[in-house]
Design a protein around this motif. Structure first.
Motif, PDB file in Angstrom:
ATOM      1  N   ASN A 111       0.860  -1.256  -0.068  1.00  0.00           N
ATOM      2  CA  ASN A 111      -0.034  -0.184  -0.076  1.00  0.00           C
ATOM      3  C   ASN A 111       0.879   1.216   0.100  1.00  0.00           C
ATOM      4  O   ASN A 111       2.152   1.215   0.620  1.00  0.00           O
ATOM      5  N   GLN A 112       0.196   2.297  -0.588  1.00  0.00           N
ATOM      6  CA  GLN A 112       1.260   3.559  -0.821  1.00  0.00           C
ATOM      7  C   GLN A 112       0.355   4.565  -0.224  1.00  0.00           C
ATOM      8  O   GLN A 112      -0.777   5.071  -0.864  1.00  0.00           O
ATOM      9  N   PRO A 113       0.835   5.350   0.994  1.00  0.00           N
ATOM     10  CA  PRO A 113      -0.067   6.486   1.464  1.00  0.00           C
ATOM     11  C   PRO A 113       0.526   7.688   0.655  1.00  0.00           C
ATOM     12  O   PRO A 113       1.692   7.737   0.375  1.00  0.00           O
ATOM     13  N   LEU A 114      -0.333   8.659   0.346  1.00  0.00           N
ATOM     14  CA  LEU A 114      -0.100   9.791  -0.070  1.00  0.00           C
ATOM     15  C   LEU A 114      -0.556  10.987   0.692  1.00  0.00           C
ATOM     16  O   LEU A 114      -1.870  11.071   0.485  1.00  0.00           O
ATOM     17  N   VAL A 115      -0.076  11.872   0.947  1.00  0.00           N
ATOM     18  CA  VAL A 115      -0.659  13.022   1.788  1.00  0.00           C
ATOM     19  C   VAL A 115      -1.151  14.194   0.944  1.00  0.00           C
ATOM     20  O   VAL A 115      -0.665  14.130  -0.332  1.00  0.00           O
ATOM     21  N   ALA A 116      -2.092  15.073   1.540  1.00  0.00           N
ATOM     22  CA  ALA A 116      -2.425  16.013   0.611  1.00  0.00           C
ATOM     23  C   ALA A 116      -1.395  16.946   0.173  1.00  0.00           C
ATOM     24  O   ALA A 116      -0.393  17.135   0.989  1.00  0.00           O
ATOM     25  N   THR A 117      -1.384  17.521  -0.937  1.00  0.00           N
ATOM     26  CA  THR A 117      -0.267  18.390  -1.465  1.00  0.00           C
ATOM     27  C   THR A 117       0.540  17.477  -2.155  1.00  0.00           C
ATOM     28  O   THR A 117       1.787  18.132  -2.638  1.00  0.00           O
ATOM     29  N   THR A 118       0.759  16.278  -2.146  1.00  0.00           N
ATOM     30  CA  THR A 118       1.582  15.313  -3.000  1.00  0.00           C
ATOM     31  C   THR A 118       1.683  15.818  -4.417  1.00  0.00           C
ATOM     32  O   THR A 118       0.582  16.000  -5.107  1.00  0.00           O
ATOM     33  N   ARG A 119       2.766  15.962  -4.747  1.00  0.00           N
ATOM     34  CA  ARG A 119       2.918  16.376  -5.988  1.00  0.00           C
ATOM     35  C   ARG A 119       2.675  15.579  -7.364  1.00  0.00           C
ATOM     36  O   ARG A 119       3.080  14.329  -7.364  1.00  0.00           O
ATOM     37  N   LEU A 120       2.114  15.890  -8.425  1.00  0.00           N
ATOM     38  CA  LEU A 120       1.846  15.238  -9.777  1.00  0.00           C
ATOM     39  C   LEU A 120       2.442  16.009 -10.957  1.00  0.00           C
ATOM     40  O   LEU A 120       2.163  17.167 -10.938  1.00  0.00           O
ATOM     41  N   LEU A 121       3.382  15.461 -11.641  1.00  0.00           N
ATOM     42  CA  LEU A 121       4.218  16.183 -12.549  1.00  0.00           C
ATOM     43  C   LEU A 121       3.763  15.420 -14.157  1.00  0.00           C
ATOM     44  O   LEU A 121       3.858  14.442 -14.214  1.00  0.00           O
ATOM     45  N   SER A 122       3.183  16.398 -15.013  1.00  0.00           N
ATOM     46  CA  SER A 122       2.822  15.960 -16.219  1.00  0.00           C
ATOM     47  C   SER A 122       4.270  16.001 -17.332  1.00  0.00           C
ATOM     48  O   SER A 122       5.203  16.742 -16.807  1.00  0.00           O
ATOM     49  N   PRO A 123       4.272  15.433 -18.594  1.00  0.00           N
ATOM     50  CA  PRO A 123       5.284  15.297 -19.171  1.00  0.00           C
ATOM     51  C   PRO A 123       5.687  16.647 -19.780  1.00  0.00           C
ATOM     52  O   PRO A 123       6.851  16.824 -20.000  1.00  0.00           O
ATOM     53  N   GLU A 124       4.832  17.633 -19.806  1.00  0.00           N
ATOM     54  CA  GLU A 124       4.850  18.898 -20.247  1.00  0.00           C
ATOM     55  C   GLU A 124       5.715  19.834 -19.023  1.00  0.00           C
ATOM     56  O   GLU A 124       5.921  20.953 -19.410  1.00  0.00           O
ATOM     57  N   GLY A 125       5.777  19.266 -17.840  1.00  0.00           N
ATOM     58  CA  GLY A 125       6.222  20.153 -16.786  1.00  0.00           C
ATOM     59  C   GLY A 125       5.396  20.775 -15.917  1.00  0.00           C
ATOM     60  O   GLY A 125       5.709  21.720 -15.253  1.00  0.00           O
ATOM     61  N   VAL A 126       4.127  20.525 -16.092  1.00  0.00           N
ATOM     62  CA  VAL A 126       3.016  21.272 -15.482  1.00  0.00           C
ATOM     63  C   VAL A 126       2.778  20.350 -13.940  1.00  0.00           C
ATOM     64  O   VAL A 126       2.553  19.080 -13.974  1.00  0.00           O
ATOM     65  N   LEU A 127       2.838  20.994 -13.056  1.00  0.00           N
ATOM     66  CA  LEU A 127       2.890  20.753 -11.558  1.00  0.00           C
ATOM     67  C   LEU A 127       1.469  20.657 -10.974  1.00  0.00           C
ATOM     68  O   LEU A 127       0.873  21.886 -10.915  1.00  0.00           O
ATOM     69  N   PHE A 128       0.790  19.582 -10.448  1.00  0.00           N
ATOM     70  CA  PHE A 128      -0.251  19.471  -9.772  1.00  0.00           C
ATOM     71  C   PHE A 128      -0.014  18.934  -8.283  1.00  0.00           C
ATOM     72  O   PHE A 128       0.936  18.340  -8.330  1.00  0.00           O
ATOM     73  N   ARG A 129      -1.122  19.054  -7.472  1.00  0.00           N
ATOM     74  CA  ARG A 129      -0.974  18.766  -5.871  1.00  0.00           C
ATOM     75  C   ARG A 129      -2.382  18.020  -5.765  1.00  0.00           C
ATOM     76  O   ARG A 129      -3.451  18.731  -6.036  1.00  0.00           O
ATOM     77  N   ILE A 130      -2.199  16.922  -5.120  1.00  0.00           N
ATOM     78  CA  ILE A 130      -3.434  16.230  -4.611  1.00  0.00           C
ATOM     79  C   ILE A 130      -4.123  17.003  -3.645  1.00  0.00           C
ATOM     80  O   ILE A 130      -3.440  17.659  -2.853  1.00  0.00           O
ATOM     81  N   THR A 131      -5.352  16.951  -3.314  1.00  0.00           N
ATOM     82  CA  THR A 131      -6.130  17.834  -2.410  1.00  0.00           C
ATOM     83  C   THR A 131      -6.605  17.156  -1.020  1.00  0.00           C
ATOM     84  O   THR A 131      -6.704  17.761  -0.062  1.00  0.00           O
ATOM     85  N   ASP A 132      -6.256  15.873  -1.101  1.00  0.00           N
ATOM     86  CA  ASP A 132      -6.587  15.161   0.091  1.00  0.00           C
ATOM     87  C   ASP A 132      -5.706  13.775   0.386  1.00  0.00           C
ATOM     88  O   ASP A 132      -5.028  13.456  -0.745  1.00  0.00           O
ATOM     89  N   THR A 133      -5.425  13.615   1.729  1.00  0.00           N
ATOM     90  CA  THR A 133      -4.595  12.470   1.723  1.00  0.00           C
ATOM     91  C   THR A 133      -5.547  10.941   1.405  1.00  0.00           C
ATOM     92  O   THR A 133      -6.496  10.926   1.840  1.00  0.00           O
ATOM     93  N   VAL A 134      -4.764  10.200   0.756  1.00  0.00           N
ATOM     94  CA  VAL A 134      -5.314   8.947   0.328  1.00  0.00           C
ATOM     95  C   VAL A 134      -4.255   7.823   0.671  1.00  0.00           C
ATOM     96  O   VAL A 134      -3.123   8.038   0.780  1.00  0.00           O
ATOM     97  N   THR A 135      -4.944   6.589   0.411  1.00  0.00           N
ATOM     98  CA  THR A 135      -3.756   5.544   0.613  1.00  0.00           C
ATOM     99  C   THR A 135      -4.259   4.674  -0.613  1.00  0.00           C
ATOM    100  O   THR A 135      -5.335   4.109  -0.768  1.00  0.00           O
ATOM    101  N   VAL A 136      -3.187   4.380  -1.465  1.00  0.00           N
ATOM    102  CA  VAL A 136      -3.600   3.513  -2.685  1.00  0.00           C
ATOM    103  C   VAL A 136      -3.106   1.990  -2.336  1.00  0.00           C
ATOM    104  O   VAL A 136      -2.040   1.916  -1.989  1.00  0.00           O
TER     105      VAL A 136
END
Length: 374
Positions: A110-135
């Protein structure tokens, strides 16, 4: 002096005789036509709108009987509805693009991810998740993500995102994908006007009408009546405020009344008007309508209404045929249609070439097309 003698011509006297015979025959023909003439008159009675209405009190079946009270049940509840419309005009301002992403975990843990974890697109656009989740291991999780910077440059097409915060060897095993574009890099803001508020009010009325219709569909029994009353209104976006949408909320009271429709019909029968000089035939009736005037401690005072049409039944006995004798058909029709309860008068003459009604009243027949009552 001898005067010349005049002699009558036989031809002249013959013409006189023929003319006299023709005149006699014509006169005889006219007399015969008048004596044999007939008029058949059909009267169509007038149909008028009818409204039956009565105020009743709905009380529990266990309550003591009272005048104009009927047994039934009354249930009330309140709901809040909202009408909103986009504000036209205004200015576009940067905002953070956002959308839903699916985080996929092909790793065996299992992988926990806290809110504000970064997601990076191939074009270099950065996003952050809004909630803490466990995948979960071998599973996936949906989560909202927002762009790190505002503006159109923060938008992204459906793509695969890496998670830079993970160890390099995990980034191929745990990643995120978006199935729809990440949009919202701009939003329009404008100062709310009175016109915007009126549009929102109209939208609220439409929402409430749809809600009432839905309730009626859900309660199609003929013993159930729904009353929808607006209690108050609250403007959520005052005039002058900057907003994308003009919003108004309304609180409504829904009252459900269940009564026996046969009891209502019997009560309304008492309100049918009567006339001493003629009978009234009910020719059509719409479904019964019920509105709540006010609530009581254990029921409600209601107005019951039923609309339809009614016809005054005519009788040929009361029509004076002598008023019609010798009249032109057009004049006779006007006389008959001047009778208050007559809608139409149809006149058929025999022989057809005669423009006048018979001079004898007993050569006139009158029938009435009275409708069948319900």
């Amino acid at each position: 002096m001898n005067m010349p003698k005049h002699s009558s011509s036989p031809r002249f006297y013959g013409r006189v005789a023929i003319g006299f015979s023709a005149l006699t025959a014509l006169l005889a023909l006219v007399i015969a036509a008048l004596s044999l003439s007939r008029a058949a008159i059909t009267l169509v009675p007038r149909t008028s709108p009818l409204t039956l209405q009565k105020v009743l009190t709905v009380i529990p079946s266990s309550a003591p009987s009272a005048p104009d009270a009927i047994p039934g049940t009354v249930i009330t509840k309140t709901v809040t509805l909202e009408g909103d419309v986009p504000v036209t005009g205004g200015t576009l301002v940067p905002d953070r693009a956002h959308g839903s992403v699916t985080v996929i975990n092909t790793y065996d843990r299992n992988q926990p991810l806290v809110a504000t974890t970064r997601l990076l697109s191939p074009e270099g656009v950065l996003f952050r998740i809004t909630d803490t989740v466990t995948v979960p291991a071998g599973g996936e999780t949906e989560v909202e993500a927002r762009a790190d910077i505002p503006g159109k440059e923060g938008e992204a097409h459906p793509t695969r995102f890496t998670i830079p915060g993970l160890r390099q060897e995990l980034q191929d095993k745990i990643y995120a994908v978006s199935k729809t574009p990440m949009t919202g890099g701009e939003r329009r803001i404008s100062a709310i006007t009175e016109a915007d508020i009126e549009k929102a009010r109209t939208a609220l009325a439409r929402v409430s009408a749809d809600a009432l219709q839905q309730l009626k569909w859900e309660n199609e029994n003929n013993d159930t009546f729904i009353s929808f009353e607006q209690l108050n209104e609250k403007v959520m976006t005052p005039v002058g405020e900057e907003a994308q949408n003009a919003r108004i909320q309304g609180m409504y009271r829904i009252t459900t009344v269940r009564v026996d429709p046969e009891i209502l019909a019997t009560q309304l029968q008492e309100k049918i008007p009567s006339r001493q000089d003629s009978a009234l035939a009910i020719t059509s009736l719409n479904p019964i309508e019920l509105s709540v005037d006010r609530l009581t401690a254990d029921g409600a005072v209601v107005s019951v209404t039923q609309r339809g049409t009614a016809t005054i039944l005519l009788s040929s006995q009361g029509i004076d045929k002598k008023r019609l004798t010798g009249e032109k058909a057009s004049v006779a029709r006007q006389i008959l249609q001047s009778i208050p309860d007559v809608s139409e008068a149809q006149i058929t003459l025999r022989p057809k070439f005669l423009p006048y009604l018979p001079f004898l009243s007993d050569h006139i027949t009158i029938t009435v097309q009275n409708p069948s009552a319900l």
